[in-house]
Design an enzyme around this catalytic site. Structure first.
Site, mmCIF file in Angstrom:
data_model
loop_
_atom_site.group_PDB
_atom_site.id
_atom_site.type_symbol
_atom_site.label_atom_id
_atom_site.label_comp_id
_atom_site.label_asym_id
_atom_site.label_seq_id
_atom_site.Cartn_x
_atom_site.Cartn_y
_atom_site.Cartn_z
ATOM 1 N N CYS A 91 -16.025 10.425 17.838
ATOM 2 C CA CYS A 91 -17.081 9.413 17.719
ATOM 3 C C CYS A 91 -17.488 8.931 19.116
ATOM 4 C CB CYS A 91 -16.619 8.278 16.817
ATOM 5 S SG CYS A 91 -17.977 7.218 16.237
ATOM 6 N N GLY A 121 0.812 -1.213 0.000
ATOM 7 C CA GLY A 121 0.000 0.000 0.000
ATOM 8 C C GLY A 121 0.841 1.256 0.000
ATOM 9 N N GLU A 152 -9.931 12.419 11.146
ATOM 10 C CA GLU A 152 -8.666 11.810 10.728
ATOM 11 C C GLU A 152 -8.717 11.299 9.293
ATOM 12 O OE1 GLU A 152 -10.822 8.399 12.995
ATOM 13 O OE2 GLU A 152 -10.739 10.594 13.003
ATOM 14 N N HIS A 189 -15.291 11.600 12.050
ATOM 15 C CA HIS A 189 -13.896 11.146 12.079
ATOM 16 C C HIS A 189 -13.028 12.082 11.232
ATOM 17 C CE1 HIS A 189 -14.375 7.160 14.052
ATOM 18 N NE2 HIS A 189 -15.610 7.279 13.596
#
Length: 546
Positions: free
Chosen positions: A378, A18, A518, A516
């Site tokens: 969250c 990745g 991030e 979220h």
């Protein structure tokens, strides 16, 4: 016509396909090419949404609400491409699509087989996901030799044949282990991995060789000879202390030039000035801040991959080294909050299930009472509301119905109805399936004037990505607001609570968000919420040392 770069892995898993794919995407993008990336996962789950973080790591959420592999987070952080449900598909999705077609009669009574039906569906999914790009990088999950990966490898072999060598490039990532007793790197695993790939019908054009030390030139020539790969295309990928150094490492060995030459692409020279600036900021911090991550999946930090990267990005933009201390919330339940003393800030991330919840609430109470900067994401926001309800608003048994369905003060409850990103009404109940039924993807949020949140974002309205099925209970929210809790952001149309905070007179920096943030942070721009959080940590540190 889109050209394709297929990335496979051999010898062992978790070599960094990745990161390698994302780094190559960054290089090609810096040369002026439109790039997209796809991840093909060989597991039979339809998506990773219901998989344990200990099994899979983080679930990365896209703007359109797809629950995907964490590698898509790397893709977005390294390139400007935005991922969607078209950029990640699994064996489960492929087989489900083929079976649905068979049930509809699309195959006209024919016998449905792996070849051609499954492989055709894989190729169709790749081509759909690659539309509009000059170059599509396609990462095949798993390791060559795994039985699960065979249909994917056969599909890309066919694409190489159909599109021709000028439009396809095959990159194989392998490991060169160092054997201390022999005092040398061993090339045999790489040779056998490539042999296995060639038996399938794929000849790699480029080898990326992971190693913990420099690969001698003679060894590279040996690898080239036995794998039928040009010596200049045998590229060493050394262990690095930061993934953001990988693009420059690969560029120095002309990986992007080799790929462009293979694909007959004429492109401008790569401009890595942005990456050089980011690495320089990373290597020359002026401050160090200590931030506690209080969670339940801390034994596998991959569960918080985007969060930890977002903190690194914030450090780059504040000239700070962010030192993350992973704290098991169950340990706080057993031993108390002494482990949080000396921390410059506290963050409670998202999560599911009752285990460790009271430890997180204790950490939130410590942050509130000691005026330590706090960011709740969250579940971290929901538990901040629970803690406030219990200890400030006098609702002693306040809880989320996720953990106590019979509480007299259900300050957090199941969302039963909301608007999705297209404006359509979504409905859920306790009996709904777990997979794909959360409030997912990019959702708008209107920020309240005069709040810290409004100051941080510098905008009246924002869009952030969500992944949750519980939300603050609006029927009790007015009582909490009367006691001093500030609702800083709401979802337009449904008035769902999206952000909470404490007034500056009560706490210098205490923010919770249902979304979220991030997932949209990247090293080039950071994210305003994390940058402000790190600045608050620095201010707290300076105040303590004064």
């Amino acid at each position: 016509m889109t050209k394709y770069v297929f990335v496979t892995g051999g010898v062992v898993s978790s070599l960094g396909k990745g990161i390698a794919s994302a780094s190559l995407a960054a290089l090609l993008e810096s040369r002026g090419l439109r790039v997209t990336l796809l991840k093909l996962d060989p597991y039979i789950n339809v998506d990773p949404g219901t998989m344990s973080p200990f099994q899979h790591g983080e679930v990365f959420v896209t703007d359109d609400g797809a629950e995907t592999d964490l590698d898509l987070g790397h893709y977005e952080r390294f390139s400007s491409a935005r991922m969607s449900k078209r950029n990640n598909f699994t064996t489960g999705q492929i087989y489900k699509s083929v079976i649905d077609k068979e049930r509809r009669g699309d195959y006209l009574g024919g016998t449905v087989q792996v070849i051609p039906h499954i492989t055709d569906e894989i190729k169709l999914s790749i081509r759909e996901g690659a539309k509009g790009a000059d170059v599509a990088l396609v990462e095949i999950g798993g390791t060559v030799g795994d039985i699960e990966s065979l249909p994917f490898l056969e599909a890309i072999r066919q694409m190489g044949f159909e599109d021709g060598p000028a439009n396809t490039c095959f990159i194989h990532l392998t490991l060169l282990p160092y054997i201390p007793t022999a005092g040398e790197l061993k090339t045999k695993p790489t040779q056998h991995s490539v042999k296995e790939l060639r038996e399938i019908g794929i000849q790699p054009d480029i080898l990326l060789c992971r190693a913990d030390r420099e690969i001698p030139l003679d060894e590279r020539r040996k690898i080239a000879l036995f794998t039928n790969v040009r010596p200049e295309a045998v590229i060493e990928v050394l262990d690095a202390d930061s993934i953001y150094k990988i693009p420059a490492m690969l560029h120095e060995q002309m990986l992007d030039e080799i790929v462009c030459h293979k694909l007959n692409i004429l492109a401008r020279a790569a401009d890595l000035s942005v990456w050089k600036r980011l690495v320089d900021a990373l290597e020359h911090p002026e401050h160090t801040v200590n931030i506690a991550f209080v969670g339940k999946y801390v034994d596998l930090t991959e569960s918080y991959k985007s969060l930890s990267e977002a903190m690194i990005h914030a450090g780059m933009h504040t000239k700070s080294r962010v030192k993350i201390h992973y704290v098991d919330s169950e340990q706080i339940e057993k031993s108390g909050v002494d482990c949080l003393r000396g921390m410059d800030a506290i963050l409670v991330p998202g999560g599911f299930g009752k285990r460790g919840v009271e430890g997180k609430i204790a950490a939130i109470r410590y942050a509130r009472e000691n005026r330590v900067p706090y960011l709740g994401i969250c579940l971290g926001m929901q538990l901040a509301v629970v803690e406030f309800a219990r200890d400030v608003a006098g609702m002693a048994d306040a809880q989320s119905t996720e953990f106590d369905p019979t509480t007299n003060h259900p300050v957090i409850g199941l969302i039963t109805e909301w608007l999705d990103r297209t404006g359509q009404v979504e409905k859920r109940s306790e009996q709904s399936d777990l997979g794909g039924t959360m409030r997912l993807g990019g959702q708008p949020c209107t920020l309240k004037n005069g709040t810290l949140a409004r100051e941080i974002y510098g905008a009246d309205s924002i869009v952030e990505r969500h992944r949750h099925r519980y939300e603050v209970n609006n029927t009790l929210l007015s009582e909490l607001e009367a006691k001093g809790l500030v609702v800083a952001g709401r979802a337009p149309g449904t008035e769902l609570c999206e952000m909470v905070e404490l007034p500056p007179a009560v706490h210098p920096w205490f923010v919770g968000c249902q979304f979220h943030p991030e997932f949209t942070s990247n090293p080039r721009n950071g994210h305003p919420l994390f940058i402000s959080f790190v600045r608050a940590a620095l201010a707290h540190q300076q105040k303590d040392s004064a």
